[in-house]
Design a protein around this motif. Structure first.
Motif, PDB file in Angstrom:
ATOM      1  N   UNK A  73     -34.333  44.714  17.720  1.00  0.00           N
ATOM      2  CA  UNK A  73     -35.486  44.313  17.081  1.00  0.00           C
ATOM      3  C   UNK A  73     -35.619  42.897  18.073  1.00  0.00           C
ATOM      4  N   UNK A  74     -34.761  42.011  18.113  1.00  0.00           N
ATOM      5  CA  UNK A  74     -34.231  41.045  18.716  1.00  0.00           C
ATOM      6  C   UNK A  74     -34.803  41.059  19.844  1.00  0.00           C
ATOM      7  N   UNK A  75     -34.491  42.418  20.773  1.00  0.00           N
ATOM      8  CA  UNK A  75     -35.079  42.663  22.419  1.00  0.00           C
ATOM      9  C   UNK A  75     -36.280  42.591  22.088  1.00  0.00           C
ATOM     10  N   UNK A  76     -36.910  43.340  21.260  1.00  0.00           N
ATOM     11  CA  UNK A  76     -37.944  43.700  21.136  1.00  0.00           C
ATOM     12  C   UNK A  76     -39.176  42.797  20.879  1.00  0.00           C
ATOM     13  N   UNK A  77     -38.340  41.542  19.966  1.00  0.00           N
ATOM     14  CA  UNK A  77     -39.734  40.661  20.044  1.00  0.00           C
ATOM     15  C   UNK A  77     -39.478  39.526  20.649  1.00  0.00           C
ATOM     16  N   UNK A  78     -38.341  39.236  21.893  1.00  0.00           N
ATOM     17  CA  UNK A  78     -38.087  38.725  23.365  1.00  0.00           C
ATOM     18  C   UNK A  78     -39.189  39.367  24.094  1.00  0.00           C
ATOM     19  N   UNK A  79     -39.423  40.819  24.497  1.00  0.00           N
ATOM     20  CA  UNK A  79     -40.394  41.757  25.075  1.00  0.00           C
ATOM     21  C   UNK A  79     -42.301  41.331  24.750  1.00  0.00           C
ATOM     22  N   UNK A  80     -42.380  41.615  23.381  1.00  0.00           N
ATOM     23  CA  UNK A  80     -42.931  41.596  22.916  1.00  0.00           C
ATOM     24  C   UNK A  80     -44.720  40.775  22.625  1.00  0.00           C
ATOM     25  N   UNK A 105     -41.083  32.056  20.209  1.00  0.00           N
ATOM     26  CA  UNK A 105     -39.960  31.474  20.249  1.00  0.00           C
ATOM     27  C   UNK A 105     -39.775  31.463  18.363  1.00  0.00           C
ATOM     28  N   UNK A 106     -40.056  31.264  17.618  1.00  0.00           N
ATOM     29  CA  UNK A 106     -40.492  31.195  16.104  1.00  0.00           C
ATOM     30  C   UNK A 106     -39.327  32.202  15.572  1.00  0.00           C
ATOM     31  N   UNK A 123     -35.678  35.434   7.711  1.00  0.00           N
ATOM     32  CA  UNK A 123     -36.513  35.922   6.702  1.00  0.00           C
ATOM     33  C   UNK A 123     -37.815  35.947   6.472  1.00  0.00           C
ATOM     34  N   UNK A 124     -37.928  34.989   6.590  1.00  0.00           N
ATOM     35  CA  UNK A 124     -39.147  33.843   5.896  1.00  0.00           C
ATOM     36  C   UNK A 124     -40.292  34.273   6.259  1.00  0.00           C
ATOM     37  N   UNK A 125     -39.637  34.774   8.099  1.00  0.00           N
ATOM     38  CA  UNK A 125     -40.833  34.804   9.273  1.00  0.00           C
ATOM     39  C   UNK A 125     -40.756  36.058   9.432  1.00  0.00           C
ATOM     40  N   UNK A 126     -40.897  37.006   8.928  1.00  0.00           N
ATOM     41  CA  UNK A 126     -41.070  38.786   8.806  1.00  0.00           C
ATOM     42  C   UNK A 126     -42.815  38.831   8.536  1.00  0.00           C
ATOM     43  N   UNK A 127     -43.074  38.410   7.101  1.00  0.00           N
ATOM     44  CA  UNK A 127     -44.394  38.938   7.459  1.00  0.00           C
ATOM     45  C   UNK A 127     -45.592  37.616   7.540  1.00  0.00           C
ATOM     46  N   UNK A 128     -45.160  36.754   7.116  1.00  0.00           N
ATOM     47  CA  UNK A 128     -46.258  35.314   7.783  1.00  0.00           C
ATOM     48  C   UNK A 128     -46.119  35.532   8.945  1.00  0.00           C
ATOM     49  N   UNK A 129     -45.083  36.404   9.862  1.00  0.00           N
ATOM     50  CA  UNK A 129     -45.258  36.381  11.641  1.00  0.00           C
ATOM     51  C   UNK A 129     -46.335  37.248  11.315  1.00  0.00           C
TER      52      UNK A 129
END
Length: 197
Positions: free
Chosen positions: A182-189, A81-82, A117-123
């Motif tokens: 990318x949002x769709x990819x996040x939702x799927x994967x 979700x994050x 954007x802060x979630x990118x590398x940490x995610x």
């Protein structure tokens, strides 16, 4: 619930990590694109160099300030979700910049984009830690950071090539389309760790 439903396949996990890494590269690309398009943005928004500097620093300030809170969020709450909301929020910010001629709206969008954007590398690090072998972490971390640097280079090149063909707002419409994918990819994967209930 079966173990297969709890533990995603290697392909799904690699796609999740790749999505997060591409998001980091995507956000880095947007940062460099904004800097490169300074003159165009100042003219479109009818702002001074000082006002443009605030637009730039707002993103960087919120990005830096959110690193520790984002780490806490990713450690204690749903990574799926994050990351989904972070990529979606960042993409929405790009969409606003692509159509808005309001300085204050663009400024607010940059604040939200810095937080997201802060979630990118940490995610990407979190997904690699939770699902992939530990002996690959340094390699994956290096690839993630490289994606960020490559994104910054491509962002500058992208805006420079569009110069004379269209405004920065046209570039941000392309960024919006990419962000939507990318949002769709996040939702799927992207999945939560099986350790989480």
């Amino acid at each position: 619930m079966s173990s297969n439903s709890k533990t995603p396949s290697l392909f799904i996990t690699l796609m999740a990590w790749l999505t997060c890494s591409l998001f980091y590269g995507y956000s880095s690309s947007v940062i460099s694109a904004i800097t490169t398009a300074s003159s165009d943005m100042q003219e479109t928004l009818s702002i001074s160099k000082f006002d443009f500097g605030i637009i730039t620093s707002t993103f960087l300030f919120s990005y830096a300030l959110m690193q520790i809170p984002v780490g806490i969020i990713l450690d204690h709450y749903s990574v799926r979700k994050s990351m989904y909301y972070a990529i979606g929020g960042f993409t929405l910010g790009c969409a606003v910049i692509s159509v808005s001629q309001s300085y204050h709206l663009v400024l607010f969008s940059r604040l939200i984009m810095g937080i997201c954007g802060a979630f990118g590398v940490l995610g990407a690090f979190k997904v690699a830690t939770d699902f992939l072998p530990r002996n690959l972490f340094a390699t994956l971390a290096g690839l993630t950071v490289s994606a960020g640097m490559l994104g910054a280079i491509l962002g500058t090149s992208f805006i420079t090539k569009l110069n004379g063909l269209g405004s920065y707002q046209q570039a941000f419409s392309y960024y919006t389309y990419f962000g939507a994918l990318l949002t769709l990819s996040a939702f799927i994967f992207i999945k939560d760790s099986p350790k989480r209930k």
